[in-house]
Design an enzyme around this catalytic site. Sequence first.
Site, PDB file in Angstrom:
ATOM      1  N   ASN A  52     -31.181  -7.502  31.943  1.00 33.52           N
ATOM      2  CA  ASN A  52     -31.352  -8.558  33.049  1.00 33.52           C
ATOM      3  C   ASN A  52     -32.713  -9.090  33.094  1.00 33.52           C
ATOM      4  O   ASN A  52     -33.552  -8.552  33.471  1.00 33.52           O
ATOM      5  CB  ASN A  52     -31.030  -7.908  34.379  1.00 33.52           C
ATOM      6  N   ARG A 107     -27.426 -11.035  31.561  1.00 33.57           N
ATOM      7  CA  ARG A 107     -27.242 -11.990  32.774  1.00 33.57           C
ATOM      8  C   ARG A 107     -27.878 -13.322  32.535  1.00 33.57           C
ATOM      9  O   ARG A 107     -29.145 -13.240  32.093  1.00 33.57           O
ATOM     10  CB  ARG A 107     -27.922 -11.198  33.813  1.00 33.57           C
ATOM     11  N   HIS A 141     -27.346 -16.560  41.789  1.00 34.14           N
ATOM     12  CA  HIS A 141     -27.237 -15.264  42.173  1.00 34.14           C
ATOM     13  C   HIS A 141     -25.480 -14.838  42.246  1.00 34.14           C
ATOM     14  O   HIS A 141     -25.170 -13.896  42.959  1.00 34.14           O
ATOM     15  CB  HIS A 141     -27.802 -14.896  43.705  1.00 34.14           C
ATOM     16  N   LEU A 185     -31.836 -11.645  49.335  1.00 34.80           N
ATOM     17  CA  LEU A 185     -33.044 -11.626  49.557  1.00 34.80           C
ATOM     18  C   LEU A 185     -34.032 -10.658  48.619  1.00 34.80           C
ATOM     19  O   LEU A 185     -34.061  -9.676  48.676  1.00 34.80           O
ATOM     20  CB  LEU A 185     -33.480 -11.290  50.991  1.00 34.80           C
ATOM     21  N   ARG A 215     -41.556 -19.601  45.321  1.00 32.12           N
ATOM     22  CA  ARG A 215     -40.631 -21.196  45.195  1.00 32.12           C
ATOM     23  C   ARG A 215     -40.518 -21.689  46.623  1.00 32.12           C
ATOM     24  O   ARG A 215     -40.506 -21.005  47.518  1.00 32.12           O
ATOM     25  CB  ARG A 215     -39.253 -20.654  44.444  1.00 32.12           C
ATOM     26  N   ARG A 223     -43.702  -7.190  52.085  1.00 26.96           N
ATOM     27  CA  ARG A 223     -44.212  -5.775  52.604  1.00 26.96           C
ATOM     28  C   ARG A 223     -45.599  -5.984  52.819  1.00 26.96           C
ATOM     29  O   ARG A 223     -46.483  -5.154  53.715  1.00 26.96           O
ATOM     30  CB  ARG A 223     -43.909  -4.865  51.310  1.00 26.96           C
ATOM     31  N   GLU A 234     -25.874  -6.206  39.810  1.00 27.49           N
ATOM     32  CA  GLU A 234     -25.469  -7.260  38.836  1.00 27.49           C
ATOM     33  C   GLU A 234     -25.255  -6.801  37.479  1.00 27.49           C
ATOM     34  O   GLU A 234     -24.374  -6.985  36.718  1.00 27.49           O
ATOM     35  CB  GLU A 234     -26.809  -8.223  38.699  1.00 27.49           C
TER      36      GLU A 234
END
Length: 391
Positions: A10, A92, A180, A208, A240, A284, A379
């Site tokens: 991925n 992916r 996604h 998110l 972004r 965070r 995923e």
Amino acid sequence: MSADVILVLNAGSSSIKFALFDTTRKPVPREPFWSGKVDGITTPQATVTESGAPEQPLPLPAEQPYHAALQHIRSRVTARLGMHRLRAVAHRVVHGGTRYFAPVRVDAAVLADLRSYIPLAPLHQPYALEAIEALLNLHPDLPQFACFDTGFHRTMPRVEQMLPLSRSAWDQGLRRYGFHGLSYEYLSIALPEHHGDAARGRTLAAHLGSGASLCALQGLKSVATTMGFSALDGLMMGTRCGALDPGAVIYLMQVQKLSLEQVAHTLYHESGLLGVSGVSSDPRVLLQHEDDANVRDALALYVRRIVREAGALAAVLGGLDMLAFTAGIGEHNPVIRSRVCAGLAFLGVELDEAANTASAPVISSAASCVKVVVEPTNEEWIAAVEADTLM
């Protein structure tokens, strides 16, 4: 005892997740028997983490650091395989364009097609394709499969796929694809397993992370999503911009004289939480600096955009039965979840703050009209299963 395994890669713009799944067992176990992640590939502070081991620094050369990271992963995979047989590699791949929706085995012709979609997903597409090409050159007989983030949204009605441009734009492939998809596909499986028929109704999934989007699910199928033609659209993200008045882009080029390349860099790498706060792209970190007015603005705008888009998708669904948080921020940041849910109180959303603080599977109160859940995404498992099905 030896096993047949599938390697899942991925690849992102600065990280690569990798995982080995035992496909001898059926159904394929959801947890890999070994996994890891190389992070910070484009920085001097690159690190590698593997199952059961602490994070370690991973010095990478300034030139072609991504190639070096792939080499490191190949060597670790080879060492970890032992007597196991590597059946295939699943990747992916963010964008399949108008041609690829179902998983596909990659050969030189498919690889060439996928390269044409790099402008549609410049943060992700080139790196997944670099990994595929490197393995094709080294092991041309090893099956490789591309699993597309855009595929899950193929069920969106035509009106959700259209852009308000000329008909010729549609014919040239300019439309809303959504992204996604592997994450939302996993939720479409896990949510009804854990929450029954409630998940089959009007569900809003919130992926998110550093990239972010919302997906409206009806009957576990995508009917609308916030990302559109590119992964720039929709929610404000780490770096972004999300949805932006096209006039602002024209202004940047006409008045501020930014080149096309400079505009692209600004929108992809210098906007979002980082751009507004001037401090960090990570909530965070920002939550520790809310005494800074710019940081407060960034967090307020981030939450507002989620609430605003959630309200729009709830309107498309005709109401809301379930809200599911997933991905790095969605799974692990109770403060952001709490603020988002406060903004959605008009829909009957009410949190159990103790459950939310603990990131429990269900974080809504008994009185809430909407069931609010936290569901870790997977995923890599989706990609492994898709590849296994094609073998």
